[in-house]
Design an enzyme around this catalytic site. Structure first.
Site, mmCIF file in Angstrom:
data_model
loop_
_atom_site.group_PDB
_atom_site.id
_atom_site.type_symbol
_atom_site.label_atom_id
_atom_site.label_comp_id
_atom_site.label_asym_id
_atom_site.label_seq_id
_atom_site.Cartn_x
_atom_site.Cartn_y
_atom_site.Cartn_z
ATOM 1 N N CYS A 1 0.887 -1.168 0.000
ATOM 2 C CA CYS A 1 0.000 0.000 0.000
ATOM 3 C C CYS A 1 0.928 1.222 0.000
ATOM 4 O O CYS A 1 2.120 1.092 -0.279
ATOM 5 C CB CYS A 1 -0.996 -0.015 1.161
ATOM 6 S SG CYS A 1 -0.280 0.105 2.818
HETATM 7 C C1 RB5 Z 1 -4.121 5.105 0.572
HETATM 8 O O1 RB5 Z 1 -4.345 6.408 0.377
HETATM 9 C C2 RB5 Z 1 -3.198 4.879 1.752
HETATM 10 O O2 RB5 Z 1 -3.795 5.276 2.912
HETATM 11 C C3 RB5 Z 1 -2.831 3.435 1.804
HETATM 12 O O3 RB5 Z 1 -2.221 3.058 0.619
HETATM 13 C C4 RB5 Z 1 -1.895 2.983 2.901
HETATM 14 O O4 RB5 Z 1 -0.728 3.732 2.902
HETATM 15 C C5 RB5 Z 1 -2.480 2.840 4.217
HETATM 16 O O5 RB5 Z 1 -1.850 2.379 5.162
#
Ligand code: RB5
Length: 154
Positions: free
Chosen positions: A69
């Site tokens: 993420c």
């Molecule tokens: C997405 O915007 C972001 O919050 C996600 O990719 C991640 O970093 C969350 O922990």
């Protein structure tokens, strides 16, 4: 023995996940790669992707998961909600090594906005070279983590 690996990412990690998927598919130590998303035209939030992947690990359908993420943090937090799953965010070689050898973590997560893809490729290759030793002194400590998942845990 080859690894069955599930990969996943939210839209912040999509391109990065695709690149790491190709990297895994080219590695002879990997027998299968399953992708739980997201796809290029999908915008599923990270908790759903992470839990889908972690459930595959918990069910024995995959040996490991590699999740991405923006930071790597959200997917780790979500994956750790699945009983029996140990997920860590690790962006350096020593942590990647210890996540397997000390913690028997089956899930490694990266932050696409935190470390460069080339570093992630290298860490992924190293990750595949580490295997937890059930006879090691770490086994007892990992078992203790599992005991805290029991409904009647103190
Ligand atoms: C997405 O915007 C972001 O919050 C996600 O990719 C991640 O970093 C969350 O922990």
């Amino acid at each position: 023995m080859t690894f069955r690996i599930v990969v996943g990412a939210d839209s912040a990690g999509f391109e990065y996940k695709e690149a790491l998927k190709r990297h895994l598919e080219e590695d002879e130590r990997v027998g299968q790669v399953v992708d739980v998303g997201v796809t290029s035209d999908e915008d599923t939030d990270y908790p759903h992707i992470a839990v889908a992947a972690a459930r595959m690990v918990a069910a024995g359908e995959a040996d490991r998961a590699l999740l991405v993420c923006g930071t790597g943090l959200g997917v780790a937090i979500a994956a750790n909600k699945v009983l029996g799953v140990r997920a860590v965010t690790a962006h350096d070689a020593y942590s990647v090594e210890r996540s397997v050898l000390s913690n028997n973590a089956q899930v490694l997560t990266f932050g696409a906005r935190v470390i460069g893809l080339e570093v992630a490729r290298k860490l992924t290759s190293e990750w595949l070279g580490h295997v937890f030793d059930e006879e090691s002194r770490s086994a007892e400590k990992v078992a203790a983590i599992g005991q805290y998942e029991e409904p009647d845990a103190p």
